[in-house]
Write a protein that holds these residues in place. Sequence first.
Motif, mmCIF file in Angstrom:
data_model
loop_
_atom_site.group_PDB
_atom_site.id
_atom_site.type_symbol
_atom_site.label_atom_id
_atom_site.label_comp_id
_atom_site.label_asym_id
_atom_site.label_seq_id
_atom_site.Cartn_x
_atom_site.Cartn_y
_atom_site.Cartn_z
ATOM 1 N N VAL A 240 25.305 37.082 31.954
ATOM 2 C CA VAL A 240 25.188 37.122 33.408
ATOM 3 C C VAL A 240 26.246 38.083 33.921
ATOM 4 O O VAL A 240 27.421 37.976 33.574
ATOM 5 C CB VAL A 240 25.420 35.740 34.041
ATOM 6 N N VAL A 241 25.816 39.033 34.708
ATOM 7 C CA VAL A 241 26.760 39.965 35.309
ATOM 8 C C VAL A 241 26.849 39.617 36.784
ATOM 9 O O VAL A 241 25.830 39.439 37.450
ATOM 10 C CB VAL A 241 26.279 41.426 35.153
ATOM 11 N N LYS A 242 28.074 39.452 37.268
ATOM 12 C CA LYS A 242 28.263 39.124 38.683
ATOM 13 C C LYS A 242 29.026 40.270 39.340
ATOM 14 O O LYS A 242 30.127 40.607 38.925
ATOM 15 C CB LYS A 242 29.057 37.822 38.807
ATOM 16 N N ILE A 243 28.400 40.852 40.328
ATOM 17 C CA ILE A 243 29.060 41.950 41.041
ATOM 18 C C ILE A 243 29.286 41.500 42.478
ATOM 19 O O ILE A 243 28.381 40.957 43.111
ATOM 20 C CB ILE A 243 28.188 43.217 41.051
ATOM 21 N N THR A 244 30.485 41.679 42.975
ATOM 22 C CA THR A 244 30.723 41.358 44.385
ATOM 23 C C THR A 244 31.244 42.606 45.094
ATOM 24 O O THR A 244 32.005 43.379 44.515
ATOM 25 C CB THR A 244 31.760 40.242 44.564
ATOM 26 N N PHE A 245 30.780 42.787 46.309
ATOM 27 C CA PHE A 245 31.269 43.876 47.152
ATOM 28 C C PHE A 245 31.751 43.287 48.467
ATOM 29 O O PHE A 245 31.137 42.339 48.965
ATOM 30 C CB PHE A 245 30.138 44.853 47.484
#
Lengths: 466, 160
Positions: free
Chosen positions: A447-452
């Motif tokens: 699972v890749v979690k990207i936050t901006f």
Amino acid sequence: MKTQTRIAVFLITTNILMLLLFGLAIYYFLYNYSYTDFYKRLETRASITAEYNFGVKNKNSESYKQIRKEILEKLSEEKEYIFPVNNEKDIEKASQKSGLPLGFLNDIFKNKKANLQIDDTFFSGIRHQNTDAEEHLVIVSAKNYYASNHLLFLRNIILIAVLLVFVVVSYISFYFSKHIFDPIKKITDKVKEISTDNIHLRIPEVGNDKEINQLVITLNDLLNRLETAFETQKNFVSNASHEFGTPLTSIMGEAEVMLMKKRTVEEYEISLQSILSQAERLNEITQSLLYLSYTGYANKKGLFEITRVDEALMHTKEMYDKVNPKNHIQLDFSLLPENPLKLKIIGNKQLLYLAFSNILSNACKYSNNKPVTVSLASTEGQLVIMVKDQGIGIPEEDLKFIFDPFFRASNTAHFDGHGIGLPLTRNIIKMHEGQLGISSKEGEGTVVKITFPLANLPLNYGLMKS
Amino acid sequence: MTKTILIPTDFTVRSLQVLSEVLSNAPFIRHKIILLYGEQPSDSITEMLFFRKEKVIRDKYKPEFTEALEMIKNRFESRIESLVVDMISQNSRSALVEYLNNQGVAEIFVHGNLKLKTPGNAFDFTQNLKYCNIPVTSVTLEQHSFAFSEISGNFSFAYN
């Protein structure tokens, strides 16, 4: 001046100053008190003298005298003076007779009592009126033995005490300041031992000294990062030479084989085709490296504008569908915020496409086109993208290296790739002040979690534009 | 139309899935949502003295819970009139009935096959809900929003 000496001097000065102040205060207040007290005593004696000389009744005067002798201590050089005074002339006469200053006697006459000090001798006088209404000046004088001797003694004691304390405090301060830096010296010695050859060494933590341990932990942390950096650099060089080496070797091999003897045109064509594809691969690696170094510098920011992330994701998916039509990427918008403002970030579209397509292509590649879910949601200030695949996962021991250029996890031997995608993605996300997190179980998926951070736009942003 | 609903919570992301499910199935309704948590206060006199409901609730928030809650708020902005997280401190039927009546709760939604986690002094009041004369709906969760279950995952971040 050395910090050690500075601490010692500071400790000594403050201690001695405080002690001196303390001693001086004691001396000063006792000195003042002894004088007031002594005058009081003289005055009492004067009134007793007056009582027994012009006493109420003659009967009592003897007993007064008796009591005074028996109970009151004899003062040093105690003298009594009694002058009958009725007018100014009598005062002058008394002054001449006794040698006492005229002003003092006048003071007594006017104010009913007065005090005077001549050298060591103290005078205290009162004006007394006897039963026959005759006025008298009664004066008692004595030397203040207490003030002259006791106070001197006290002063000497205080001086000696200050001296002694000075010696003790100096010793303790120097000892303390010398040894307080012992642990730091030890750490310095230990750090000096560590070089590039034995960077695996760490500084041992000491006893229960919290501050020093904090320093040790910080230094060890720094060493950890340095060690990782060294490791990364070593990996980079070996991986990069391997990545560049493989196509080069095959180009050279191909060319050598072709040059051994005369070949047919078809053979040359096949060979050149193969050489071209290898060269293309080399070019691809160089291009990615260039991108990597470009995104590595934050100052080359390029065009940053308000970007809708859901649109960017959909665009990326469309592009990727052309490259890999067999993919099973599902965009899950079940948590898509109602307010489109919560989907907007400040970003560079081209770079975002690059980052997303890297993540998506990795997810599809390492799961052999099994379903990949992409979810999009936003919290108060952040936009969250989750990409979940059912691929081979990343071994736990490799997880900390996956952002290093050219690093490839140990279970990726059967997959094509050169280990630049993820570091590139990380750099792009970092440029956007976002975060990239990866959680993975080998064999189950990643699972890749990207936050901006969301763009800080006014609520009526869309309305203003239209 | 506004409707007050109550969902028991134990401050796990899992318990929020019920909320997400309920809201996604009820368009055109504005909800006053109460997420209710049950915990008995400590017996210690000093803790009783400084007991504050708000603080107890605030301490329970975990980052992933906050994150998921904010996601739901953003997702169903038009369907949420208000959302409060509240607690009751007495595990009795009458207290619960009193609370529900005071709040004017119209419907209660519970997780179909899961029990609340009750660490420490927390208690599970869901078994008392059926005596309250307020409709209790059991929600079965579809696997529609995987994001929730993954929020609490252990991520190794590239940089911090």
